[in-house]
Design a protein around this motif. Structure first.
Motif, PDB file in Angstrom:
ATOM      1  N   LEU A 379       0.846  -1.270   0.211  1.00 31.35           N
ATOM      2  CA  LEU A 379      -0.009   0.145   0.219  1.00 31.35           C
ATOM      3  C   LEU A 379       0.886   1.285  -0.094  1.00 31.35           C
ATOM      4  O   LEU A 379       0.434   2.660   0.515  1.00 31.35           O
ATOM      5  CB  LEU A 379      -0.973   0.055   1.328  1.00 31.35           C
ATOM      6  N   LEU A 380       2.089   1.271  -0.436  1.00 34.77           N
ATOM      7  CA  LEU A 380       2.928   2.276  -0.608  1.00 34.77           C
ATOM      8  C   LEU A 380       2.527   3.313  -1.761  1.00 34.77           C
ATOM      9  O   LEU A 380       2.607   2.784  -2.815  1.00 34.77           O
ATOM     10  CB  LEU A 380       4.418   1.659  -0.618  1.00 34.77           C
ATOM     11  N   GLY A 381       2.614   4.575  -1.309  1.00 37.24           N
ATOM     12  CA  GLY A 381       2.187   5.598  -2.265  1.00 37.24           C
ATOM     13  C   GLY A 381       2.507   6.941  -1.965  1.00 37.24           C
ATOM     14  O   GLY A 381       2.880   6.983  -0.901  1.00 37.24           O
ATOM     15  N   TRP A 382       2.012   7.728  -2.879  1.00 38.71           N
ATOM     16  CA  TRP A 382       2.380   9.231  -2.562  1.00 38.71           C
ATOM     17  C   TRP A 382       1.388  10.235  -2.922  1.00 38.71           C
ATOM     18  O   TRP A 382       0.316   9.805  -3.588  1.00 38.71           O
ATOM     19  CB  TRP A 382       3.584   9.841  -3.300  1.00 38.71           C
ATOM     20  N   ALA A 383       1.323  11.436  -2.432  1.00 39.53           N
ATOM     21  CA  ALA A 383       0.175  12.440  -2.584  1.00 39.53           C
ATOM     22  C   ALA A 383       0.783  13.791  -2.426  1.00 39.53           C
ATOM     23  O   ALA A 383       1.939  13.940  -1.658  1.00 39.53           O
ATOM     24  CB  ALA A 383      -0.951  12.088  -1.486  1.00 39.53           C
ATOM     25  N   LYS A 384       0.042  14.608  -2.575  1.00 35.12           N
ATOM     26  CA  LYS A 384       0.505  16.076  -2.582  1.00 35.12           C
ATOM     27  C   LYS A 384      -1.093  16.974  -2.308  1.00 35.12           C
ATOM     28  O   LYS A 384      -1.787  16.436  -2.857  1.00 35.12           O
ATOM     29  CB  LYS A 384       1.101  16.722  -3.782  1.00 35.12           C
ATOM     30  N   PHE A 385      -0.864  18.082  -1.706  1.00 35.06           N
ATOM     31  CA  PHE A 385      -2.053  18.926  -1.594  1.00 35.06           C
ATOM     32  C   PHE A 385      -1.494  20.220  -0.990  1.00 35.06           C
ATOM     33  O   PHE A 385      -0.336  20.385  -0.435  1.00 35.06           O
ATOM     34  CB  PHE A 385      -3.029  18.371  -0.997  1.00 35.06           C
ATOM     35  N   SER A 386      -2.403  21.259  -1.228  1.00 36.13           N
ATOM     36  CA  SER A 386      -1.949  22.800  -1.069  1.00 36.13           C
ATOM     37  C   SER A 386      -2.827  23.022   0.232  1.00 36.13           C
ATOM     38  O   SER A 386      -4.004  22.873   0.160  1.00 36.13           O
ATOM     39  CB  SER A 386      -2.107  23.651  -2.005  1.00 36.13           C
ATOM     40  N   GLU A 387      -2.260  23.627   1.093  1.00 36.20           N
ATOM     41  CA  GLU A 387      -3.169  24.281   2.363  1.00 36.20           C
ATOM     42  C   GLU A 387      -3.679  25.573   2.133  1.00 36.20           C
ATOM     43  O   GLU A 387      -2.694  26.656   2.368  1.00 36.20           O
ATOM     44  CB  GLU A 387      -2.268  24.189   3.783  1.00 36.20           C
ATOM     45  N   GLY A 388      -4.556  25.745   1.491  1.00 31.36           N
ATOM     46  CA  GLY A 388      -4.963  27.170   1.012  1.00 31.36           C
ATOM     47  C   GLY A 388      -4.106  27.645  -0.017  1.00 31.36           C
ATOM     48  O   GLY A 388      -3.778  27.204  -0.950  1.00 31.36           O
ATOM     49  N   ASN A 389      -3.670  29.053   0.410  1.00 30.61           N
ATOM     50  CA  ASN A 389      -2.858  29.799  -0.429  1.00 30.61           C
ATOM     51  C   ASN A 389      -1.296  29.461  -0.347  1.00 30.61           C
ATOM     52  O   ASN A 389      -0.342  30.033  -0.826  1.00 30.61           O
ATOM     53  CB  ASN A 389      -3.032  31.162  -0.334  1.00 30.61           C
ATOM     54  N   ALA A 390      -1.283  28.258   0.950  1.00 31.12           N
ATOM     55  CA  ALA A 390       0.311  28.038   1.167  1.00 31.12           C
ATOM     56  C   ALA A 390       0.914  27.160  -0.037  1.00 31.12           C
ATOM     57  O   ALA A 390       0.117  26.706  -0.881  1.00 31.12           O
ATOM     58  CB  ALA A 390       0.106  27.238   2.459  1.00 31.12           C
ATOM     59  N   LYS A 391       2.170  26.851   0.373  1.00 28.72           N
ATOM     60  CA  LYS A 391       2.877  26.165  -0.752  1.00 28.72           C
ATOM     61  C   LYS A 391       2.381  24.608  -0.752  1.00 28.72           C
ATOM     62  O   LYS A 391       1.741  24.044   0.222  1.00 28.72           O
ATOM     63  CB  LYS A 391       4.598  26.233  -0.520  1.00 28.72           C
ATOM     64  N   ARG A 392       2.464  24.078  -1.976  1.00 25.31           N
ATOM     65  CA  ARG A 392       2.301  22.474  -1.861  1.00 25.31           C
ATOM     66  C   ARG A 392       3.008  21.783  -1.009  1.00 25.31           C
ATOM     67  O   ARG A 392       4.041  21.928  -0.845  1.00 25.31           O
ATOM     68  CB  ARG A 392       2.430  22.063  -3.237  1.00 25.31           C
ATOM     69  N   ARG A 393       2.433  20.628  -0.448  1.00 27.26           N
ATOM     70  CA  ARG A 393       3.033  19.945   0.639  1.00 27.26           C
ATOM     71  C   ARG A 393       3.139  18.376  -0.013  1.00 27.26           C
ATOM     72  O   ARG A 393       1.893  17.984  -0.374  1.00 27.26           O
ATOM     73  CB  ARG A 393       2.509  19.755   1.932  1.00 27.26           C
ATOM     74  N   ASP A 394       4.118  17.625  -0.133  1.00 24.81           N
ATOM     75  CA  ASP A 394       4.263  16.404  -0.464  1.00 24.81           C
ATOM     76  C   ASP A 394       4.259  15.421   0.578  1.00 24.81           C
ATOM     77  O   ASP A 394       4.743  15.535   1.616  1.00 24.81           O
ATOM     78  CB  ASP A 394       5.542  16.215  -1.448  1.00 24.81           C
ATOM     79  N   TYR A 395       3.655  14.207   0.405  1.00 24.04           N
ATOM     80  CA  TYR A 395       3.526  13.145   1.473  1.00 24.04           C
ATOM     81  C   TYR A 395       3.860  11.798   0.410  1.00 24.04           C
ATOM     82  O   TYR A 395       3.628  11.637  -0.806  1.00 24.04           O
ATOM     83  CB  TYR A 395       2.093  13.179   2.065  1.00 24.04           C
ATOM     84  N   TYR A 396       4.364  10.938   1.399  1.00 27.80           N
ATOM     85  CA  TYR A 396       4.206   9.400   1.078  1.00 27.80           C
ATOM     86  C   TYR A 396       3.353   8.715   2.225  1.00 27.80           C
ATOM     87  O   TYR A 396       3.171   9.288   3.238  1.00 27.80           O
ATOM     88  CB  TYR A 396       5.660   8.885   0.936  1.00 27.80           C
ATOM     89  N   VAL A 397       2.494   7.820   1.620  1.00 28.54           N
ATOM     90  CA  VAL A 397       1.723   7.149   2.538  1.00 28.54           C
ATOM     91  C   VAL A 397       2.095   5.496   2.456  1.00 28.54           C
ATOM     92  O   VAL A 397       2.551   4.825   1.596  1.00 28.54           O
ATOM     93  CB  VAL A 397       0.479   7.104   1.790  1.00 28.54           C
ATOM     94  N   ARG A 398       1.805   4.808   3.820  1.00 22.67           N
ATOM     95  CA  ARG A 398       2.201   3.529   3.947  1.00 22.67           C
ATOM     96  C   ARG A 398       1.495   2.987   4.992  1.00 22.67           C
ATOM     97  O   ARG A 398       0.907   3.778   5.966  1.00 22.67           O
ATOM     98  CB  ARG A 398       3.573   3.452   4.219  1.00 22.67           C
TER      99      ARG A 398
END
Length: 487
Positions: A379-398
């Motif tokens: 179930l290893l994967g990745w994602a990204k999202f932006s907190e409103g007008n803030a910079k994009r944040r990257d994540y990995y998921v496991r």
């Protein structure tokens, strides 16, 4: 030994051009040509050149690298980060991968690239389940992975063995012997992999059950249960045990317990405007993660229903990066799945070797892990999202706990330290053979112990450097210049 000069190290900013060029390496076609390339690299960078490190005192500039990292993290957690790092010279070392990368950039480099772990210290190896539910031992931290020089990883590992031995009050001879055996194992395994058929090498792994007998006895014949005890604990660490420890039943929902600052349910967080906004961002994060999975694994994920999320503080050097845990259930409430979503930022190596080709740092971590490990979490994967007008944040998921187990490195004797260091070295050699030119590396290393002795000397000197930096770090905490608190 230390000198009394102040630090004049130039700390490079991420805007600088790479100072270490490994990406121009062209792998030759035949085995003979690859072996010759390794010998030519040895001619440019002699094995003995890796031994050198001049210890410097009062390196306030490199401590500034820690502060630079802290500016990008959750500010309320920075005192906790420094508190955990301040516990010992070893915990300090665990949090200073960027400092060491800065130092390694000024040392001799062979130019032979691999998929570097980036932070291959002895505490970043452990046990977990393979996709076939067998317990394996391998590298288990990939936050800093990127293309880089293979020798940086073995130096990071070797120094950690020396520092770990010192922390456990072992004699200098015992520490040096453990480091030498670690490097010898790396060199020996690289040579073995260089002669194997590629697929045979690719699928090789260290099965814990099959390795128990091999590592169960010390040289004096006494039973060594360190690995066996760790394996027994690992078998108990899964989503069921995580749910039992971290959540409670609220009607027909599982909710996270509140144990600040280590575990804080999203409903209690003060850093976000409102719960509804936070929920929508988590939903977007989960949806983006879902699309990073292969279709068969996406099907598995789709069988689960979301319940709750909390912020969870993890690690030592990672404290302050954003990390979340979510609880989901499948067939019923007795079928939990605990996922961890951890923020992925720039690798500490990138400013020195060039930037990752991947679109996000989450993908960099995941793809690097899949290259290095033969048994990555399904179930290893990745994602990204932006907190409103803030910079994009990257994540990995496991999965949070997937048979996860670690060796108790705080109570190792000279035999168990040697055994663990050799296991780590085997895994590191496998990672480098999978992702780099094992023939060239093996040819570079040769069949004598010259490289082993050089790295043992380097590890001893750099451990002294770590002691110097740690003492300065503690003094800055004591003076109030750096914040420190366990809460």
């Amino acid at each position: 030994m230390s000198d009394n000069t102040s630090d004049n190290t130039v700390v490079r900013s991420s805007a600088d051009h790479p100072v270490v060029d490994v990406r121009s390496w062209k792998q030759a076609t035949t085995a003979e040509q690859r072996a010759r390339a390794g010998l030519e690299a040895r001619g440019r960078v002699p094995l003995s050149s890796h031994a050198k490190w001049q210890v410097r005192a009062n390196r306030r500039g490199v401590i500034g690298l820690l502060e630079e990292q802290s500016h990008q993290r959750v500010q309320s957690l920075i005192p906790l980060r420094y508190y955990r790092m301040s516990a010992s010279a070893f915990t300090f070392y665990r949090g200073t991968a960027l400092i060491m990368a800065n130092d390694l950039a000024s040392t001799p480099v062979t130019g032979i690239p691999v998929q570097c772990v980036g932070d291959a210290h002895i505490g970043n190896f452990g046990m977990f389940y393979s996709p076939s539910r067998r317990l394996v031992f391998d590298i288990n931290d990939f936050d800093e992975t990127t293309t880089g020089p293979w020798e940086w990883d073995i130096k990071r590992l070797a120094v950690s063995v020396e520092i770990c031995g010192r922390a456990n009050k072992l004699s200098p001879t015992a520490c040096h012997n453990a480091v030498a055996r670690c490097v010898h194992t790396y060199r020996e395994r690289i040579e073995q992999y260089s002669h194997m058929n590629y697929l045979d090498m690719w699928y090789d792994h260290l099965d814990v059950q099959e390795s128990l007998d091999r590592y169960e006895y010390t040289q004096n014949g006494k039973r060594n249960r360190t690995l066996r005890d760790a394996a027994a604990k690992a078998l108990m660490k899964d989503s069921n045990s995580a749910a039992a420890k971290l959540t409670y039943l609220d009607g027909d929902k599982l909710r996270f317990k509140s144990k600040p600052p280590a575990l804080v349910p999203i409903a209690e967080l003060q850093d976000y405007a409102d719960l509804e906004t936070m929920q929508s961002r988590l939903e977007a994060l989960m949806n983006d993660y879902r699309h990073s999975l292969y279709q068969d694994r996406r099907h598995v994920f789709d069988q689960y229903r979301y319940h709750d999320t909390a912020r969870k503080v993890v690690g030592v050097g990672s404290v302050g990066t954003r990390a979340w845990v979510s609880i989901l259930t499948g067939r019923d409430l007795d079928d939990p799945l605990m996922l961890q979503m951890k923020e992925a930022t720039e690798s500490v190596l990138e400013r020195f070797v060039g930037y990752s080709p991947y679109a996000t740092h989450g993908e960099r971590v995941v793809q690097g892990q899949k290259l290095i490990q033969s048994t990555a979490d399904v179930l290893l994967g990745w994602a990204k999202f932006s907190e409103g007008n803030a910079k994009r944040r990257d994540y990995y998921v496991r999965q949070l706990w997937n048979g996860k187990g670690s060796i108790d490195i705080d109570h190792l004797n000279e035999f168990t330290l040697s055994d663990l260091s050799r296991m780590c070295a085997r895994c590191l050699a496998h990672a480098h053979a999978r992702t780099g030119d094992s023939i060239a590396i093996s040819s570079y290393l040769g069949r004598t112990d010259e490289f082993d002795r050089a790295i043992t000397s380097f590890a001893d000197s750099y451990a002294d450097q770590n002691d110097e930096d740690y003492a300065l770090f503690r003094s800055l905490i004591d003076s109030g210049e750096l914040p420190c608190s366990k809460k």
